[in-house]
Design an enzyme around this catalytic site. Structure first.
Site, PDB file in Angstrom:
ATOM      1  N   ASN A 229      -0.470  -8.442 -18.233  1.00 43.73           N
ATOM      2  CA  ASN A 229      -0.172  -9.071 -16.930  1.00 43.73           C
ATOM      3  C   ASN A 229      -0.373 -10.588 -17.017  1.00 43.73           C
ATOM      4  O   ASN A 229       0.446 -11.372 -16.549  1.00 43.73           O
ATOM      5  CB  ASN A 229      -1.077  -8.508 -15.818  1.00 43.73           C
ATOM      6  CG  ASN A 229      -1.007  -6.998 -15.742  1.00 43.73           C
ATOM      7  OD1 ASN A 229      -0.120  -6.402 -16.321  1.00 43.73           O
ATOM      8  ND2 ASN A 229      -1.934  -6.385 -15.034  1.00 43.73           N
ATOM      9  N   ASP A 230      -1.514 -10.972 -17.618  1.00 45.30           N
ATOM     10  CA  ASP A 230      -1.764 -12.407 -17.787  1.00 45.30           C
ATOM     11  C   ASP A 230      -1.069 -12.957 -19.023  1.00 45.30           C
ATOM     12  O   ASP A 230      -0.522 -14.055 -18.995  1.00 45.30           O
ATOM     13  CB  ASP A 230      -3.274 -12.675 -17.881  1.00 45.30           C
ATOM     14  CG  ASP A 230      -3.890 -12.799 -16.503  1.00 45.30           C
ATOM     15  OD1 ASP A 230      -3.305 -13.497 -15.659  1.00 45.30           O
ATOM     16  OD2 ASP A 230      -4.946 -12.183 -16.262  1.00 45.30           O
TER      17      ASP A 230
ATOM     18  N   ARG B 199     -15.123  -4.098 -17.495  1.00 47.91           N
ATOM     19  CA  ARG B 199     -14.787  -5.503 -17.717  1.00 47.91           C
ATOM     20  C   ARG B 199     -15.719  -6.342 -16.859  1.00 47.91           C
ATOM     21  O   ARG B 199     -15.875  -6.077 -15.662  1.00 47.91           O
ATOM     22  CB  ARG B 199     -13.336  -5.752 -17.339  1.00 47.91           C
ATOM     23  CG  ARG B 199     -12.960  -7.217 -17.491  1.00 47.91           C
ATOM     24  CD  ARG B 199     -11.502  -7.456 -17.249  1.00 47.91           C
ATOM     25  NE  ARG B 199     -11.162  -7.377 -15.843  1.00 47.91           N
ATOM     26  CZ  ARG B 199      -9.924  -7.489 -15.364  1.00 47.91           C
ATOM     27  NH1 ARG B 199      -8.924  -7.655 -16.198  1.00 47.91           N
ATOM     28  NH2 ARG B 199      -9.669  -7.427 -14.086  1.00 47.91           N
TER      29      ARG B 199
ATOM     30  N   CYS C  91      -4.151  -2.596 -21.579  1.00 43.36           N
ATOM     31  CA  CYS C  91      -4.440  -2.200 -20.199  1.00 43.36           C
ATOM     32  C   CYS C  91      -3.552  -2.935 -19.193  1.00 43.36           C
ATOM     33  O   CYS C  91      -3.659  -2.720 -17.998  1.00 43.36           O
ATOM     34  CB  CYS C  91      -5.912  -2.409 -19.867  1.00 43.36           C
ATOM     35  SG  CYS C  91      -6.430  -4.119 -20.005  1.00 43.36           S
TER      36      CYS C  91
ATOM     37  N   GLU D 268      -5.539 -11.716 -23.507  1.00 41.11           N
ATOM     38  CA  GLU D 268      -4.611 -11.998 -22.407  1.00 41.11           C
ATOM     39  C   GLU D 268      -4.249 -13.481 -22.326  1.00 41.11           C
ATOM     40  O   GLU D 268      -3.670 -13.919 -21.339  1.00 41.11           O
ATOM     41  CB  GLU D 268      -5.177 -11.491 -21.076  1.00 41.11           C
ATOM     42  CG  GLU D 268      -6.565 -11.961 -20.738  1.00 41.11           C
ATOM     43  CD  GLU D 268      -7.131 -11.333 -19.472  1.00 41.11           C
ATOM     44  OE1 GLU D 268      -6.371 -10.813 -18.647  1.00 41.11           O
ATOM     45  OE2 GLU D 268      -8.363 -11.397 -19.310  1.00 41.11           O
TER      46      GLU D 268
ATOM     47  N   HIS E 162       0.829  -1.201   0.000  1.00 38.95           N
ATOM     48  CA  HIS E 162       0.000   0.000   0.000  1.00 38.95           C
ATOM     49  C   HIS E 162       0.872   1.263   0.000  1.00 38.95           C
ATOM     50  O   HIS E 162       0.579   2.245  -0.681  1.00 38.95           O
ATOM     51  CB  HIS E 162      -0.899  -0.036   1.237  1.00 38.95           C
ATOM     52  CG  HIS E 162      -1.968   0.990   1.209  1.00 38.95           C
ATOM     53  ND1 HIS E 162      -3.115   0.843   0.487  1.00 38.95           N
ATOM     54  CD2 HIS E 162      -2.027   2.200   1.788  1.00 38.95           C
ATOM     55  CE1 HIS E 162      -3.848   1.923   0.627  1.00 38.95           C
ATOM     56  NE2 HIS E 162      -3.208   2.762   1.418  1.00 38.95           N
TER      57      HIS E 162
ATOM     58  N   ARG F   3     -12.226  -2.498 -13.357  1.00 41.81           N
ATOM     59  CA  ARG F   3     -12.205  -3.870 -12.830  1.00 41.81           C
ATOM     60  C   ARG F   3     -13.436  -4.078 -11.950  1.00 41.81           C
ATOM     61  O   ARG F   3     -13.415  -3.755 -10.766  1.00 41.81           O
ATOM     62  CB  ARG F   3     -10.934  -4.093 -12.015  1.00 41.81           C
ATOM     63  CG  ARG F   3      -9.652  -4.173 -12.838  1.00 41.81           C
ATOM     64  CD  ARG F   3      -8.472  -4.461 -11.935  1.00 41.81           C
ATOM     65  NE  ARG F   3      -7.333  -4.986 -12.655  1.00 41.81           N
ATOM     66  CZ  ARG F   3      -6.261  -4.250 -12.997  1.00 41.81           C
ATOM     67  NH1 ARG F   3      -6.197  -2.983 -12.675  1.00 41.81           N
ATOM     68  NH2 ARG F   3      -5.259  -4.809 -13.651  1.00 41.81           N
TER      69      ARG F   3
ATOM     70  N   ARG G 234       3.964 -15.112 -12.353  1.00 46.04           N
ATOM     71  CA  ARG G 234       4.631 -13.846 -12.029  1.00 46.04           C
ATOM     72  C   ARG G 234       4.916 -13.689 -10.540  1.00 46.04           C
ATOM     73  O   ARG G 234       5.675 -12.812 -10.131  1.00 46.04           O
ATOM     74  CB  ARG G 234       3.836 -12.652 -12.550  1.00 46.04           C
ATOM     75  CG  ARG G 234       2.518 -12.408 -11.870  1.00 46.04           C
ATOM     76  CD  ARG G 234       1.763 -11.383 -12.684  1.00 46.04           C
ATOM     77  NE  ARG G 234       0.567 -10.943 -12.018  1.00 46.04           N
ATOM     78  CZ  ARG G 234      -0.494 -10.475 -12.668  1.00 46.04           C
ATOM     79  NH1 ARG G 234      -0.493 -10.412 -13.975  1.00 46.04           N
ATOM     80  NH2 ARG G 234      -1.531 -10.067 -12.004  1.00 46.04           N
TER      81      ARG G 234
HETATM   82  C1  PEP Z   1      -4.007  -8.170 -17.442  1.00 43.94           C
HETATM   83  O1  PEP Z   1      -4.035  -9.396 -17.319  1.00 43.94           O
HETATM   84  O2  PEP Z   1      -3.103  -7.549 -18.043  1.00 43.94           O
HETATM   85  C2  PEP Z   1      -5.072  -7.351 -16.842  1.00 43.94           C
HETATM   86  C3  PEP Z   1      -5.138  -6.042 -17.044  1.00 43.94           C
HETATM   87  O3  PEP Z   1      -5.962  -7.995 -16.046  1.00 43.94           O
HETATM   88  P1  PEP Z   1      -5.702  -8.276 -14.479  1.00 43.94           P
HETATM   89  O4  PEP Z   1      -4.363  -7.660 -14.144  1.00 43.94           O
HETATM   90  O5  PEP Z   1      -6.846  -7.647 -13.772  1.00 43.94           O
HETATM   91  O6  PEP Z   1      -5.699  -9.752 -14.471  1.00 43.94           O
HETATM   92 MG    MG Z   2      -5.881 -10.359 -16.594  1.00 38.91          MG
END
Ligand code: PEP
Ligand code: MG
Length: 532
Positions: free
Chosen positions: A443-444, A321, A491, A420, A179, A285, A454
């Site tokens: 990210n995914d 989303r 994103c 993703e 945080h 989200r 990760r």
């Molecule tokens: C992603 O996977 O890049 C994404 C934006 O979704 P989240 O991080 O919420 O899984």
């Molecule tokens: Mg994701």
């Protein structure tokens, strides 16, 4: 002069100031407890006092409002009572229940959710302080321009310090998702976290240089070091002002408009992002609505939030989303069974399609909100064309229902897909024919392409968004979108990385959705890109 070093890059600023070392009350662990009834009574009294304190604090601060909700949750009370029931003292039971809940949240992969582990620690610290005699403010004596030094800083600490008056933080514990780092980034404060035992070398009153970019703290710098940092500080300040001006403008790349939107998880996030200059919300989200509640939010409750978020966008796009749960994001009241491979399991669109009634409640709320702003709907974790077709069929069913009920909504709401998974990249051409936009979730995508979790430090060298395979997948996705004439945004975290901007623009990306704290930096970087 002494230097302390970590490898964590917590924010992108530097600060020079006086150290204020936080000392905390110590809590006493009573191993020889009273009778079960006495310990329940002690815990209940401490919990009630904590709730009463939070009720007052919640009136002026959202952090405490969130803490009040968690502290009042039956799950917290029950988890402590269970430990007392098996022979623990009230204090031991709080510590055990706290560890369980912290471990549950800390294991989550999402920045917002893993940061909630800090909220749990924070609430239990309050209950434990109440168990051992009362809560005191550890920040009394902080002066204007100070740098706060502490073993750990929790969300409620952030509410007690005047973030406009201090220059930064130095902590022994913590990571980039703590945080304290999120707050540092959002308030342009310096932070060095994860220093461990080294932190004991700092005393209140000493002069510190905190270099967040290098993970470096200099104690009592010599005059040469101080001078060079004073110059760097002035340059950074000038740069930040310039970035802030650009943030409020529309930016272009080679004469073409580039949208820099933001990611958000609440109406407050949306308002902050718009104030920071975001050209809309590229990822809302929605799961936070479900995770912050002890029952599924109703259609009406969701409509309230989505429509407020749409209004806060003031005409700019709001991309909602649909529920992305499963994987690391558990919703206890939905009673999901645990899975061997949750990231390869029942999550996101797979859950929504299997729980059609819940999906409909969400889609109806999104559709209704589409009558008050430029609301778009986006499906997460799509891997087959059939999933998109099926999701769109459910959307059409909801539209038909609303039409029959005479409820206002946008019949032509734009529909998008998160790219993703490797599967989505490989079928991007077909997906593009069936939707209006893509958003690349790096990210995914990185973890699925590289087969590298990760959260697993041993394979972190493979979890690299600049890996050749990932870069190729990003290019393939953008090419498919351009060929089909559908919009393509990004994103995932890579969009917030200024080092990636040039590569992404050259690959054809014209929409970014970034952390609110990065809007100014990314817009500025776009204007300064060599090829622009
Ligand atoms: C992603 O996977 O890049 C994404 C934006 O979704 P989240 O991080 O919420 O899984
Ligand atoms: Mg994701």
């Amino acid at each position: 002069m002494k230097s302390l070093q970590t490898s964590v890059r917590a924010s992108d600023t530097i600060a020079i100031g006086r150290a204020f070392v936080v000392t905390r009350q110590s809590t006493t662990v009573v191993a020889n407890c009273g009778s079960e009834a006495e310990e329940i009574e002690r815990f209940t009294t401490a919990l009630d006092s904590s709730i009463a304190q939070l009720e007052v604090l919640a009136e002026s601060n959202d952090i405490f409002a969130a803490h009040l909700e968690i502290a009042s949750d039956e799950m917290l009370r029950d988890s402590v009572l269970e430990y007392i029931g098996s022979g623990s003292s009230a204090m031991e039971a709080c510590q055990s229940a706290c560890s369980d809940l912290v471990a549950m949240f800390a294991a989550m992969d999402d920045e917002y959710l893993s940061a909630r582990a800090d909220d749990i620690k924070d609430i239990f610290a309050r209950i434990e302080a109440n168990l051992s005699g009362g809560v005191v403010n550890p920040f009394e004596g902080v002066k204007q321009g100070d740098i706060i030094v502490a073993k750990e800083l929790l969300p409620s600490d952030m509410a007690l310090v005047d973030l406009g008056a201090i220059r930064g933080f130095v902590t022994a514990l913590g990571s980039t998702t703590s945080h304290v780092c999120i707050m540092a980034r959002n308030h342009s404060l310096a932070a060095v976290v994860g220093l461990g035992e080294q932190i004991n070398q700092i005393a209140t009153g000493e002069m510190l240089i905190v270099d967040s970019m290098e993970g470096l703290v200099v104690i009592n710098p010599d005059s040469q070091t101080l001078d060079s940092y004073l110059v760097r500080e002035l340059n950074l300040e000038a740069l930040r002002k310039e970035q802030q001006t650009v943030a409020q403008q529309t930016v272009e790349y080679q004469g073409e408009k580039v949208a820099v939107m933001a990611n958000a998880g609440s109406v407050e996030d949306v308002a902050k992002a718009i104030e920071a200059g975001a050209d809309g919300i590229g990822l809302f989200r929605s799961e936070f609505l479900y995770l912050n509640s002890s029952v599924e939010p109703t259609e009406e409750q969701q409509y309230e939030v989505y429509s407020a978020a749409a209004r806060a966008c003031e005409g700019r796009p709001l991309t909602i989303r649909t529920l992305d749960i499963g994987g690391d994001k558990a919703v206890p009241y939905l009673g999901f069974e645990s899975e061997e491979n949750p990231f390869l399991g029942w999550r996101a669109i797979r859950v929504s399609l299997d729980m059609e009634q819940m999906f409909c409640r969400q889609l109806r709320a999104i559709l209704r909100a589409s009558s008050v702003g430029d609301v778009r709907v986006m499906f997460p974790m799509v891997t087959t064309l059939e999933e998109l077709t099926e999701a769109k069929q459910v959307l059409e069913k909801c539209k038909a229902e609303l039409k029959a009920e005479g409820v206002a909504h946008n019949e032509n709401i734009r529909v998008g897909v998160m790219i993703e998974t490797p599967a989505a990249v490989l079928i991007a051409d077909s997906l593009a024919e069936q939707c209006d936009f893509f958003s690349i979730g790096t990210n995914d995508l990185v973890q699925y392409i590289m087969a590298a979790d990760r959260a697993n430090i041993k394979v972190s060298h493979l979890y690299n968004p600049y890996s050749a395979a990932v870069v190729k997948a990003i290019k393939m996705t953008i090419d498919s979108a351009v060929k089909a004439g559908v919009e393509c945004s990004m994103c995932g975290e890579l969009a917030s990385d200024s080092s990636a901007v040039e590569m992404l623009l050259e690959a054809g990306l014209r929409k970014f959705s970034v952390n609110t704290g990065s809007v100014a930096k990314i817009k500025y970087t776009i204007t300064k890109t060599k090829t622009n």
